[in-house]
Structures are given as C-alpha cells and as structure tokens.
Enzyme design. Structure first.
Site, PDB file in Angstrom:
ATOM      1  N   ASP A  68      -5.545  -3.658  -2.718  1.00  9.51           N
ATOM      2  CA  ASP A  68      -4.550  -3.356  -1.685  1.00  9.51           C
ATOM      3  C   ASP A  68      -4.039  -4.634  -1.008  1.00  9.51           C
ATOM      4  O   ASP A  68      -4.807  -5.510  -0.624  1.00  9.51           O
ATOM      5  CB  ASP A  68      -5.199  -2.439  -0.641  1.00  9.51           C
ATOM      6  CG  ASP A  68      -4.199  -1.829   0.311  1.00  9.51           C
ATOM      7  OD1 ASP A  68      -3.558  -2.575   1.056  1.00  9.51           O
ATOM      8  OD2 ASP A  68      -4.062  -0.593   0.304  1.00  9.51           O
TER       9      ASP A  68
ATOM     10  N   SER B 203       0.836  -1.203   0.000  1.00  8.36           N
ATOM     11  CA  SER B 203       0.000   0.000   0.000  1.00  8.36           C
ATOM     12  C   SER B 203       0.871   1.253   0.000  1.00  8.36           C
ATOM     13  O   SER B 203       1.729   1.399  -0.864  1.00  8.36           O
ATOM     14  CB  SER B 203      -0.967  -0.038   1.185  1.00  8.36           C
ATOM     15  OG  SER B 203      -2.004   0.905   1.030  1.00  8.36           O
TER      16      SER B 203
END
Length: 725
Positions: free
Chosen positions: A212, A67
């Site tokens: 993610d 991320s």
C-alpha cells in the site's frame, strides 16, 4: 493628414477588442488534476466528489490515487463515470473481496470429506519454517474485480493511454520509497496500491515488492502536479481520531502510530493543492464497507461545500460536450467473450497443469463470468495466491490470457474447530479438531491432508492427495489411528467401550474441484476392541480387516457449520472382510432451501444397512443424539439397519438492537426406523426447537427435544451442530 490619423485610430479601437476577444476564446483552458487519498472504506467518499464534478461539468484531465483512492481513480480513468462506480461499490460483496480464505462453497471437495470437513471459521497460514505469511489475504476476488473492470486496457503501453491519464502510488519494501505506477498491468497496479500491510499479500513487480502506498504518499498531489496540470484538486478523508483515553492498548497504539505516519505525509502534500476537499466521515470506520452509500453521500456534501472554488473550473455546455467526446473516444471495449489463448505462471508445473485444466473447462469459447467462475474454483482448489486475466491479441485471433501468481514458498494451513456438548443423561463430550494441509511450493493441486482430534474420540488421519496433470483424476494413499467410544445403554448400567483402529488407506478417484468426488479403494488394518461383547450370538473379537469400497462426497453448501442453501451427502459402500465379514452401505446428508432472505427449510437423513446380516456390537450402525433423533441419548440405538429422515425450518431474521450476538431459530422433526436384531424393528420420533448463534469458537446451540412419549431432553453444544465432529 489629421483626418486619416483619426480614422486609423477609430478603426484600431474597433479591431483591438475583437482581436482580444478572439485570442481569449481560443486560449487553452486550465488543465485540472485530481489527487485521491487512501482510507479503506472511507475512500468511497471519492465517488461522491467525482459525482459532483461530473454533475457540474468540471473536467478531470489527470488523476492519481493511493490505496482506495487509487482504486476509485483507476476505475474513473478507464471511462467509468461516477454513477457507474457508485453501482460497483454498492453491489460489490466487500466481505468476499476482503476475506482471508475462500468461501466454503468454493473450497475443493477434498476438504469436505467426512473425516476432514471444515467447520471452523478461521484458517491460519504459515510459510517456510512455519513463518507467518506476508499477508492474510491474497486478494483473489479483488483481482477478478479489477481484471473485469479494466479488461479493455489489457494491452496499453502506458497509463497515459487511458481516457484520463492515471497514476497510482505503492510503497517498495526493498527500497523503502514510494513507487509511482504508470505502466504495465493496470489491474495488478491497482491491486498493488491497495496491498495494506499484514492484510493483503505484497505484489511482486519486476524486482520490487510493493505494498500500500499510504505509508509513503497517501495523498499524491505531487504526482498530479507532475502530470502537466495547472490546477490540483486534493481529496482527503478524515475519520474520528482515537480518543486519548483509549491509547492504552497495544492495538490502539499500533493503529495510532500507523495513522500518524500517514497523516504527516498527507499534510505535507495537501499544501501542494490548489483546492483541498476534506471529507469528515465522523464515526464511520475504515472497514465499514456496508455503509458505502452513506460514505459516498458524505463525499458529495464535502465537494458541495467547496462549490465556489470548484464551479469556477466548470465548462460551458459546448465545451463540456467536446471534453466528454474526447474522453469517450479513448474508451476501449472488448467482446468479453472468446477463446482462452494463453495461461502463464512463473512455476512450470503449475503452468502446465493449470493450462491443461483451464483450457479443458473453457472449451472453444468462454465468457468473463464463466472464466471467473473457473478461476475462483481453481484458486481455492490449488491454494495459489490469485490470478489476473486480460484480453490479448495474436495474429488472426483475440481472446483471454490468464496469469497465475506464484506461490512464494511451501504453505501450511491449519483450520481449528472446537466441539463441546452437554445433555441430560449423556456424557459430556469435548473435541478439539485441527484440520491441516501442507502444499508444496510448486504443487498444483497435490497436498498433504491431516486431521487431529483431541478429546472424547481422539485420532489422527493423514492422506496424500495427488491429482494427475490438471485432470479430474487423483490417487490418495493415507493412514489413520483412531479411538472411538462405543456406549452400551441397553441395560441399567451405561457401559463405555472403545475401538482402537490402526489402518492404511489407498484410493483412486475422480473429482478434484468444488462439489463432488467419487473414490474407489480400500481401508485395511486392525481393530482392537476393549472388551469382547456378544450381541445376537455374534461375538466381537479384535480383528484384522480389509474394506474394499466405493465412497462419494457431494457438498455444494455455503457453510460447513450452518448452511443456508445447498446439499451435503457423504457415503460409502463395500464389503468388510474380517473375523465376522459383512457388506455395508452408509450415507448421511442434509439439504437447505432458502425460501426467503432470512428463512431456509431443510431436510436431514441417514441410511445404514448390512443388507440383512447381523453385525457385532462395534460394527453396528449408531444413532441418537445431536441432529440424529435428538430426543434420545447419544448412541442410544445400535442397529443392523437404520433409516432416519427429518425436515425443519430455520429463521435468521432476529436482529436485537441491544444484542451483540445474531441468534437463529430452528425447529425440526425426525423419524427413524431401526433393525435392532433380536429386539426386532423399532421406530422412534423426535421434535426439536433450538436457538443458535455464531461465535468465534464456532456455532453455539441450545435445543430442547421431545420424543413420541413426550419426554424432554435438553442439549447445549458449542462449535458445531449440523455437521457433527
């Protein structure tokens, strides 16, 4: 004999230490790897940690992240030092990078016409069968940032070819497992690791659908361990947990549930680290990107608290210089200026039209800034998810390549806005507007536009907007049904009449991008009047009509509700053939100049004329009311010709510490010159002072205005002000 043995032993004792020292000096140092966790804005703390490593000559031989940690790690791996990444973070317009819809000034001019202008703050997207989309943000501005910062590595075969070997982690929605990205398009990989569920749209990667990586591996120490490293430094960020007393709402329970899943996999992988740096960010939230420098400093402080373990890995000056030289030798840079060589899309119609338009706009050579400007406008105009660009080489030539992401299905966009106005002596007016667009899956810029108004002046308008093959030309047939209230305030009694219009429209035009559009065509249909009214011996009768006309729209403002800069002009001119025919010209607009960071001056104006011909009551030009001689009632003046103009100043610097709203102050003056037919010419003046604030419902304003006789009028409006409904 004994003497020789003694001499041999003496020589041996002298040689052995020297030999051992030589072996120690030539023995390879330990390879250091760094794992960076996710955490939204909190992940900016990684910049502070990397800054500490740079300042203390601690090498990084491999790096992996998830991320935001993947984004920071990817930029560091391309050769950007921590100070450069810090500047990127401080200067980045995070609100633009994470906004769900394009900025108003980037939107196509087709969405800025008078009848379907955008004044609401929100756009709701629906997909096939009116299903919610996979995410609210396609990440276009983020894609451009990542493309720009990684441009030199467009053609590497593996992320091991970067100055620092790199990996980032995403989650494959198909298999439900973590997926390590180690080759392919670097900007697309960084976009994938940051595709937070329900916020960013997923990224298609071969046969995978990636989001993610924090769900499966928020701290990829295992990945770094597998990159031939001897020492693994793990950096994790910790925000303030949700207090027990607040775990009583659906939102907080869902947030905490997601946090627990991330926290568990992070704790598991933290055990694989040799050095663990935990950054406690206190009350800073994962969305507080405006606190970038504060978060970076917290990361630096956390690294400093681990100085003893980290400094043991530091290199002496000569070895640090050698390390930097080896790392810098792998940095790849490109000119960033050159021809556009290729435009690709998996959708044939989009590839053909986008290639035609982008090649035409780019010319023989383009720069990164020019290319990004073009792509920003094209994405907003087409409704495509996003576009990446890279640098490519073909035999005898090198330049840019652009890849447009495919639109996954048909899109239905709904933009709501609300208007409510109260003023002494006026009828209260309420309008709910829903502007919408349907974009077919394979369409380039063509779309179905519609606007529905419910309330005081209800109506429905529809238009099919069809550009030609990436050119600036288009056709636009449509239809409309509309009821308009026409107030007569000239006598002692206020009369409320209505005009019902049923019409079709057909236009040919030029201007398919941001700021300007020119149309030629006609509106034809039937006007049904609620009552025959005679004005200056001209009687209004329900009538069929055809209005051949030219129309124009200019709008480069930064907001549809309350701009700080830019120009807006909407107008039309033609001849209305009907029971009582007449020529006409009508235009209105405003312009804003920012003179300071918190201050803008502005001008407003309206012109309408029938070129000396008397008009029926329903056809006369109307003024009075909101931002049109405010000191007078709504539709107080009906004129055959009118000209109004005004100027003012707006101040946006109020920031009350205890207030949850952000008020603006404005004051302005207007004057009008009006041909009222048999009543002759009339002048009118209005001076106003108002306070406004943005709200989720739209712009709210409270205004007091004075006419030339000193009479005051108070007005409250909700939802819109400068661009009326």
């Amino acid at each position: 004999m004994n003497f020789n043995i003694v001499r041999y032993l003496a020589i041996l004792l002298l040689v052995i230490p020297s030999s051992l020292h030589s072996q120690q000096a030539s023995s390879p140092r330990k390879r250091v790897g760094v794992a960076l966790s996710g955490g939204g804005a909190l992940g900016l703390a990684h910049i502070g940690v990397l800054k500490y490593l740079d300042e203390h000559h601690i090498p990084v031989d491999a790096i992996a992240g998830t991320s935001m940690g993947g984004l920071i790690g990817g930029l560091y791996a391309t050769g950007h030092d921590a100070l450069h990444i810090q500047e990127i973070a401080r200067q980045a317009k995070w609100s633009d990078l994470f906004r769900a819809t394009p900025k108003f000034d980037d939107r196509p001019v087709a969405e800025k016409q008078q009848w379907n202008r955008i004044t609401g703050e929100y756009t709701f997207r629906f997909g096939k069968g009116l299903a919610l989309p996979a995410g609210i943000n396609p990440g276009q501005q983020l894609a451009l940032l990542l493309s720009r910062e990684t441009l030199g590595y467009s053609e590497i075969s593996t992320f091991d070819d970067l100055p620092i070997p790199f990996r980032c982690v995403a989650t494959d929605l198909v298999s439900g497992e973590g997926f390590i990205l180690n080759h392919g398009s670097l900007p697309k990989a960084l976009r994938a690791t940051m595709a937070f569920p329900a916020i960013f749209t997923p990224v298609e990667w071969d046969d995978r659908v990636l989001i993610d990586g924090g769900i499966t591996n928020n701290l990829p120490t295992d990945v770094v361990r597998g990159m031939n490293t001897d020492v693994v430094i793990a950096v994790s960020v910790q925000g303030t947990p949700i207090p027990r007393a607040q775990l009583n709402t659906l939102t907080n329970i869902l947030r905490q549930s997601a946090n627990i899943a991330v926290l568990q996999n992070e704790r598991r992988n933290l055990k694989l680290a040799d050095i663990a740096i935990t950054v406690a960010v206190g009350k800073v939230e994962s969305t507080d990107f405006e606190k970038a420098q504060v978060i970076i400093d917290l990361g630096y402080s956390a690294a400093k608290q681990n100085a003893a373990a980290l400094d043991a890995l530091a290199l002496p000056p000569e070895e640090w210089a050698q390390y930097l030289a080896m790392r810098n030798a792998r940095i790849q840079k490109v000119a960033g200026q050159g021809p556009l060589l290729q435009v690709t899309s998996s959708q044939a119609e989009i590839q053909e039209s986008s290639s035609h338009e982008l090649m035409r706009k780019s010319g023989e050579s383009t720069s990164e800034a020019e290319l990004e400007e073009n792509l920003t406008g094209m994405i907003a105009a087409t409704g495509l998810p996003s576009a990446f660009y890279n640098w490519t080489r073909v035999p005898g030539q090198e330049g840019f390549k652009v890849d447009f992401e495919a639109r996954p299905n048909h899109e239905f966009l709904v933009q709501p806005s609300l208007f409510y106005q109260v003023s002494n002596g006026d009828a209260n007016r309420f309008t709910l507007r829903l502007e919408g667009a349907v974009i077919p899956q394979d369409a380039y810029k063509s779309r179905y536009l519609a606007a529905l108004a419910i309330g005081y002046d209800p109506g429905l308008r529809f238009e099919y907007y069809q550009p030609f093959d990436g050119s600036p030309y288009f056709i636009a047939p449509g239809m409309l049904i509309q009821r308009t209230h026409m107030l007569d305030l000239s006598g002692p009694t206020k009369l409320d009449n209505t005009r019902d219009r049923f019409a079709g429209t057909a236009y040919f035009g030029m201007g398919t991008w941001r700021s300007a559009q020119f149309r030629v065509g006609a509106t034809g249909g039937f006007d049904d009047y609620s009552e025959r009214i005679t004005t200056d011996n001209v009687t209004a009768r329900s009538t069929a009509f055809v209005n051949p006309e030219i129309a124009w729209t200019v709008n480069n403002q930064d907001s549809g509700a309350l701009p700080t800069r830019g120009t807006r002009i909407n107008g039309s001119s033609g001849w209305s053939f009907r029971d009582h025919s007449y020529p006409y010209l009508y235009a209105d607009g405003d312009h804003f100049w920012p003179v300071k960071k918190s201050t803008s001056i502005f001008t407003v104006g309206t012109v309408g004329t029938s070129f000396g011909r008397k008009l029926t009551f329903y056809d006369q030009f109307i003024t009075g009311g909101l931002t049109s001689l405010d000191a007078y009632r709504y539709q107080e003046f009906h004129a055959n010709t009118l000209l109004t103009s005004g100027a003012g100043i707006m101040y946006r610097g109020l920031r009350p510490e205890t207030a949850s709203i952000r008020p603006f102050l404005a004051t302005w003056y207007e004057a009008g010159c009006l041909d009222l037919g048999s009543q002759g010419w009339r002048t009118a003046q209005s001076a106003s002072l108002g306070i406004f604030t943005p709200t989720p419902m739209g712009l709210t304003g409270l205004v007091v205005s004075f006419n030339e006789h000193g009479q005051a009028r108070f007005r409250f409006s909700l939802g819109s002000f400068w661009n009326r409904p």
